[in-house]
Design an enzyme around this catalytic site. Structure first.
Site, PDB file in Angstrom:
ATOM      1  N   LYS A  40     -40.819 -29.790  16.028  1.00 21.94           N
ATOM      2  CA  LYS A  40     -40.229 -28.491  15.827  1.00 21.94           C
ATOM      3  C   LYS A  40     -40.413 -27.608  17.048  1.00 21.94           C
ATOM      4  O   LYS A  40     -39.722 -26.622  17.228  1.00 21.94           O
ATOM      5  CB  LYS A  40     -40.888 -27.786  14.628  1.00 21.94           C
ATOM      6  CG  LYS A  40     -40.812 -28.518  13.331  1.00 21.94           C
ATOM      7  CD  LYS A  40     -41.610 -27.685  12.271  1.00 21.94           C
ATOM      8  CE  LYS A  40     -41.942 -28.535  11.079  1.00 21.94           C
ATOM      9  NZ  LYS A  40     -42.864 -27.835  10.171  1.00 21.94           N
ATOM     10  N   ASP A  97     -41.377 -28.929  23.982  1.00 25.59           N
ATOM     11  CA  ASP A  97     -42.124 -27.679  24.101  1.00 25.59           C
ATOM     12  C   ASP A  97     -43.180 -27.793  25.191  1.00 25.59           C
ATOM     13  O   ASP A  97     -43.196 -27.032  26.138  1.00 25.59           O
ATOM     14  CB  ASP A  97     -42.724 -27.254  22.748  1.00 25.59           C
ATOM     15  CG  ASP A  97     -43.598 -28.319  22.089  1.00 25.59           C
ATOM     16  OD1 ASP A  97     -43.702 -29.445  22.617  1.00 25.59           O
ATOM     17  OD2 ASP A  97     -44.184 -28.017  21.029  1.00 25.59           O
ATOM     18  N   ASP A 100     -48.458 -32.754  27.312  1.00 24.09           N
ATOM     19  CA  ASP A 100     -49.915 -32.763  27.470  1.00 24.09           C
ATOM     20  C   ASP A 100     -50.331 -34.122  28.042  1.00 24.09           C
ATOM     21  O   ASP A 100     -50.325 -34.309  29.255  1.00 24.09           O
ATOM     22  CB  ASP A 100     -50.542 -32.473  26.102  1.00 24.09           C
ATOM     23  CG  ASP A 100     -52.049 -32.340  26.134  1.00 24.09           C
ATOM     24  OD1 ASP A 100     -52.613 -32.187  27.228  1.00 24.09           O
ATOM     25  OD2 ASP A 100     -52.673 -32.379  25.058  1.00 24.09           O
ATOM     26  N   LYS A 128     -48.335 -29.236  31.054  1.00 27.14           N
ATOM     27  CA  LYS A 128     -49.786 -29.034  31.087  1.00 27.14           C
ATOM     28  C   LYS A 128     -50.432 -30.261  31.722  1.00 27.14           C
ATOM     29  O   LYS A 128     -50.389 -31.347  31.159  1.00 27.14           O
ATOM     30  CB  LYS A 128     -50.293 -28.814  29.656  1.00 27.14           C
ATOM     31  CG  LYS A 128     -51.733 -28.426  29.564  1.00 27.14           C
ATOM     32  CD  LYS A 128     -52.078 -27.836  28.205  1.00 27.14           C
ATOM     33  CE  LYS A 128     -52.228 -28.876  27.123  1.00 27.14           C
ATOM     34  NZ  LYS A 128     -52.683 -28.299  25.843  1.00 27.14           N
ATOM     35  N   PHE A 149     -55.270 -24.812  25.107  1.00 19.00           N
ATOM     36  CA  PHE A 149     -54.367 -25.019  23.988  1.00 19.00           C
ATOM     37  C   PHE A 149     -53.525 -23.766  23.799  1.00 19.00           C
ATOM     38  O   PHE A 149     -54.048 -22.679  23.570  1.00 19.00           O
ATOM     39  CB  PHE A 149     -55.124 -25.359  22.698  1.00 19.00           C
ATOM     40  CG  PHE A 149     -54.204 -25.921  21.662  1.00 19.00           C
ATOM     41  CD1 PHE A 149     -53.845 -27.258  21.689  1.00 19.00           C
ATOM     42  CD2 PHE A 149     -53.634 -25.099  20.700  1.00 19.00           C
ATOM     43  CE1 PHE A 149     -52.948 -27.777  20.765  1.00 19.00           C
ATOM     44  CE2 PHE A 149     -52.728 -25.611  19.771  1.00 19.00           C
ATOM     45  CZ  PHE A 149     -52.397 -26.957  19.809  1.00 19.00           C
ATOM     46  N   ASP A 156     -47.246 -24.373  18.210  1.00 20.13           N
ATOM     47  CA  ASP A 156     -48.049 -24.092  17.019  1.00 20.13           C
ATOM     48  C   ASP A 156     -49.471 -24.618  17.138  1.00 20.13           C
ATOM     49  O   ASP A 156     -49.766 -25.491  17.947  1.00 20.13           O
ATOM     50  CB  ASP A 156     -47.431 -24.762  15.795  1.00 20.13           C
ATOM     51  CG  ASP A 156     -47.634 -26.278  15.798  1.00 20.13           C
ATOM     52  OD1 ASP A 156     -47.269 -26.923  16.814  1.00 20.13           O
ATOM     53  OD2 ASP A 156     -48.184 -26.820  14.832  1.00 20.13           O
TER      54      ASP A 156
HETATM   55  P1  IMP Z   1     -48.585 -35.326  24.333  1.00 17.25           P
HETATM   56  O1  IMP Z   1     -48.066 -36.583  23.709  1.00 17.25           O
HETATM   57  O2  IMP Z   1     -50.090 -35.356  24.459  1.00 17.25           O
HETATM   58  O3  IMP Z   1     -47.935 -35.002  25.655  1.00 17.25           O
HETATM   59  O4  IMP Z   1     -48.346 -34.172  23.308  1.00 17.25           O
HETATM   60  C1  IMP Z   1     -47.147 -33.565  23.175  1.00 17.25           C
HETATM   61  C2  IMP Z   1     -47.057 -32.750  21.897  1.00 17.25           C
HETATM   62  O5  IMP Z   1     -48.330 -32.260  21.476  1.00 17.25           O
HETATM   63  C3  IMP Z   1     -46.228 -31.532  22.148  1.00 17.25           C
HETATM   64  O6  IMP Z   1     -44.880 -31.774  21.878  1.00 17.25           O
HETATM   65  C4  IMP Z   1     -46.847 -30.507  21.219  1.00 17.25           C
HETATM   66  O7  IMP Z   1     -46.228 -30.558  19.948  1.00 17.25           O
HETATM   67  C5  IMP Z   1     -48.286 -30.912  21.094  1.00 17.25           C
HETATM   68  N1  IMP Z   1     -49.143 -30.122  22.011  1.00 17.25           N
HETATM   69  C6  IMP Z   1     -49.768 -30.533  23.142  1.00 17.25           C
HETATM   70  N2  IMP Z   1     -50.449 -29.543  23.728  1.00 17.25           N
HETATM   71  C7  IMP Z   1     -50.237 -28.449  22.962  1.00 17.25           C
HETATM   72  C8  IMP Z   1     -50.644 -27.071  23.065  1.00 17.25           C
HETATM   73  O8  IMP Z   1     -51.340 -26.646  23.992  1.00 17.25           O
HETATM   74  N3  IMP Z   1     -50.201 -26.252  22.079  1.00 17.25           N
HETATM   75  C9  IMP Z   1     -49.410 -26.670  21.041  1.00 17.25           C
HETATM   76  N4  IMP Z   1     -48.995 -27.930  20.917  1.00 17.25           N
HETATM   77  C10 IMP Z   1     -49.407 -28.816  21.860  1.00 17.25           C
HETATM   78 MG    MG Z   2     -46.839 -29.438  17.751  1.00 18.50          MG
END
Ligand code: IMP
Ligand code: MG
Length: 172
Positions: A40, A97, A100, A128, A149, A156
């Site tokens: 979302k 969005d 990470d 990030k 975060f 969210d």
């Molecule tokens: P990744 O697979 O670790 O890159 O995570 C990606 C997903 O984790 C994003 O699409 C977000 O929904 C969530 N996410 C990662 N970091 C944050 C944050 O700082 N705030 C909110 N959601 C996050």
């Molecule tokens: Mg999320």
């Protein structure tokens, strides 16, 4: 009580989203472009971004659930909503969005590539950097942050705070 430290203001977001929309419009001139928002979290960013895009586009959504109510990724993604537009021979821009670890993005890109696209690039509200694990490139990033975060403007924590108009560092 959770603490909210302002990171990116409303006007900074507006300026950068507008600039990104202009860049995307220039880069995709004359091409068949489909923007795919990752639900979302990307819904607010995507809806603002597309109003700065001046070339014809189509919009679709995909949903990957990996986080649960935690602040760290579980590494594997589950597709809980697939795309609906036929993406064969289309240029696709995947709109997230926040990136990470990059694992969600890498998985989604691999999946979308299997659908016979002409090209795929990625776009994120926030890139990030600190915890990156997958070697993914973020082609269009609105903001780059090192750590923390973040919540607000679609982001969210356990489904809360998406509606905040600015982006905050959430300290629990
Ligand atoms: P990744 O697979 O670790 O890159 O995570 C990606 C997903 O984790 C994003 O699409 C977000 O929904 C969530 N996410 C990662 N970091 C944050 C944050 O700082 N705030 C909110 N959601 C996050
Ligand atoms: Mg999320």
């Amino acid at each position: 009580m959770p603490e909210f430290i302002p990171v990116i203001t409303k006007s900074e977001i507006q300026d950068r989203v507008a600039a990104l929309g202009e860049r995307i419009s220039a880069d995709y001139k004359g091409k068949d472009l489909v923007l795919i928002g990752v639900l979302k979290g990307a819904f607010i960013f995507l809806s603002d971004l597309i109003r700065h895009i001046t070339v014809p586009i189509k919009i679709d959504f995909i949903r990957a659930a990996s986080y649960g109510d935690d602040t760290e990724t579980s590494g594997c993604i589950k597709l809980s909503k697939d795309v609906e537009i036929d993406l064969r021979d289309k240029h696709v821009l995947l709109v997230e969005d926040i990136i990470d670890t990059g694992l969600t993005l890498a998985n989604l890109v691999d999946y979308l590539k299997s659908l016979g696209l002409k090209s795929i690039k990625t776009c994120a509200l926030v890139d990030k950097r600190e915890r990156r694990q997958a070697a993914v490139s973020v082609d269009y990033a609105c903001h780059i942050v090192e750590e923390g975060f973040l919540v607000g403007y679609g982001l969210d924590y356990a489904e809360d705070y998406r509606h905040l108009p600015e982006i905050y560092h959430l300290k629990l």
